[in-house]
Scaffold this active site. Structure first.
Site, PDB file in Angstrom:
ATOM      1  N   SER A 111       0.843  -1.201   0.000  1.00  0.00           N
ATOM      2  CA  SER A 111       0.000   0.000   0.000  1.00  0.00           C
ATOM      3  C   SER A 111       0.879   1.253   0.000  1.00  0.00           C
ATOM      4  CB  SER A 111      -0.954   0.013   1.199  1.00  0.00           C
ATOM      5  OG  SER A 111      -0.243  -0.035   2.406  1.00  0.00           O
TER       6      SER A 111
ATOM      7  N   LYS B  93       5.133 -11.311   3.014  1.00  0.00           N
ATOM      8  CA  LYS B  93       3.690 -11.580   2.894  1.00  0.00           C
ATOM      9  C   LYS B  93       3.342 -11.733   1.412  1.00  0.00           C
ATOM     10  CE  LYS B  93       0.375  -8.340   3.838  1.00  0.00           C
ATOM     11  NZ  LYS B  93      -0.260  -8.151   2.511  1.00  0.00           N
TER      12      LYS B  93
ATOM     13  N   GLU C 288      -8.607  -9.416   4.938  1.00  0.00           N
ATOM     14  CA  GLU C 288      -8.923  -8.019   4.586  1.00  0.00           C
ATOM     15  C   GLU C 288     -10.363  -7.879   4.098  1.00  0.00           C
ATOM     16  OE1 GLU C 288      -6.082  -5.875   2.158  1.00  0.00           O
ATOM     17  OE2 GLU C 288      -7.441  -4.167   1.952  1.00  0.00           O
TER      18      GLU C 288
HETATM   19  O1  KIV Z   1      -0.178  -3.331   1.821  1.00  0.00           O
HETATM   20  C1  KIV Z   1      -0.829  -3.276   2.863  1.00  0.00           C
HETATM   21  O2  KIV Z   1      -0.988  -2.220   3.477  1.00  0.00           O
HETATM   22  C2  KIV Z   1      -1.437  -4.491   3.357  1.00  0.00           C
HETATM   23  C3  KIV Z   1      -2.393  -4.359   4.493  1.00  0.00           C
HETATM   24  C4  KIV Z   1      -3.709  -4.042   3.911  1.00  0.00           C
HETATM   25  C5  KIV Z   1      -2.444  -5.562   5.335  1.00  0.00           C
HETATM   26  O3  KIV Z   1      -1.229  -5.532   2.830  1.00  0.00           O
END
Ligand code: KIV
Length: 297
Positions: free
Chosen positions: A50, A118, A187
């Protein structure tokens, strides 16, 4: 709220062990100084993709590159001393095959010194998750709304709000837990589904727009600080940072415009003048008393 004593940095198994013990506290982080602040309160910090939207002004996370994640990841690892730092693998860097994912994820780990990565996706990412975990890379999963798939989903849409959607999302969670993920982000998901998944899997669920039924919570820091111009429905603004920044910049512009800034205390005097400054006077501003001229006889 937990203000932690300085101990060793948390690792992926420490986060897994928090399930049913304490609520897991997490924020995204993209910047060394804010990471140092969040580190006092958070169990893990996520360098999420993000950052493309909240730091770089992209409309989606799709344009984010591996190099961008590495630059911000390094800054966060330098700022945080105790929290686990996990870094998002950006779109296009892991989907092709487990070996491509390993090549890129190992680069992220080596170049940033982070503790985990992640990946977005459930069952479709189970094989890759297992492959990475077996080779020493802790993986956090991410299911429900997966923003990297925005162009297929057709928008930032909440998930699991009709019962016919539940089975597929539950299967995603079970597949990731079985593949060795140490936690999974849920999410924008309906509260009862988040609750079912949290009860069904042995690893922690980290909610973002998935209710307080999850084992932990995460928000995008810029959103919860009140800095992002637009935020999703699930964000609570805990601060008004955009207003604070604008107030400060307006005052600066006024003072520069009126030549009130910089003042004497922000200015370097010549060294000779500074030496003559008696205590209590700003440097270089003491009235310079002239020695009386010797009268020539
Ligand atoms: O990129 C991000 O901010 C995320 C969150 C929404 C967990 O993956």
């Amino acid at each position: 709220m937990s203000l932690h004593p300085l101990t060793r940095r948390l690792m992926a198994p420490d986060i897994t062990a928090m399930k049913r013990v304490k609520p897991i506290i997490a924020l995204t982080s993209y910047h060394a100084h804010t990471a140092a602040i969040a580190d006092k309160y958070c169990d893990f910090l996520l360098v999420g993709d993000s950052l493309g939207m909240v730091m770089h002004g992209f409309e989606t996370t799709v344009p984010v590159t591996l190099d961008m994640m590495i630059v911000h990841g390094r800054a966060v690892v330098r700022g945080a001393k105790r929290a686990l730092v996990a870094i998002d693998m950006p779109f296009g860097s892991y989907e092709e095959s487990p070996s491509v994912a390993f090549r890129n994820a190992s680069r992220v780990m080596k170049e940033t010194d982070c503790g985990a990565v992640k990946l977005e996706g459930g069952r479709r990412m189970a094989e890759t998750t297992r492959y990475l975990v077996e080779r020493g890379i802790p993986v956090m999963g991410h299911i429900g709304l997966t923003p990297q798939s925005i162009n297929v989903i057709g928008g930032f849409k909440s998930q699991g709000r009709t019962r016919d959607e539940w089975a597929a999302i539950e299967d995603d969670a079970l597949a990731l837990a079985d593949a060795g993920a140490f936690a999974v982000v849920l999410e924008a998901m309906s509260a009862p589904l988040a609750s079912r998944i949290t009860d069904a899997i042995p690893i922690p669920t980290i909610g973002i727009g998935a209710s307080s039924n999850c084992d932990g919570q995460i928000l995008v820091m810029e959103d919860m600080l009140g800095l992002s111009p637009r935020v999703p429905k699930f964000v609570k603004k805990f601060g008004a940072v955009a207003t604070a920044i604008e107030d400060a910049i307006r005052s600066y512009a006024e003072e520069v415009g009126e030549r009130r800034f910089p003042a004497a205390e922000h200015t370097y005097a010549m060294k000779e003048e500074a030496k003559r400054t008696p205590p209590g006077f700003p440097q270089g501003l003491a009235p310079v008393t002239k020695k009386p001229k010797k009268l020539s006889t």
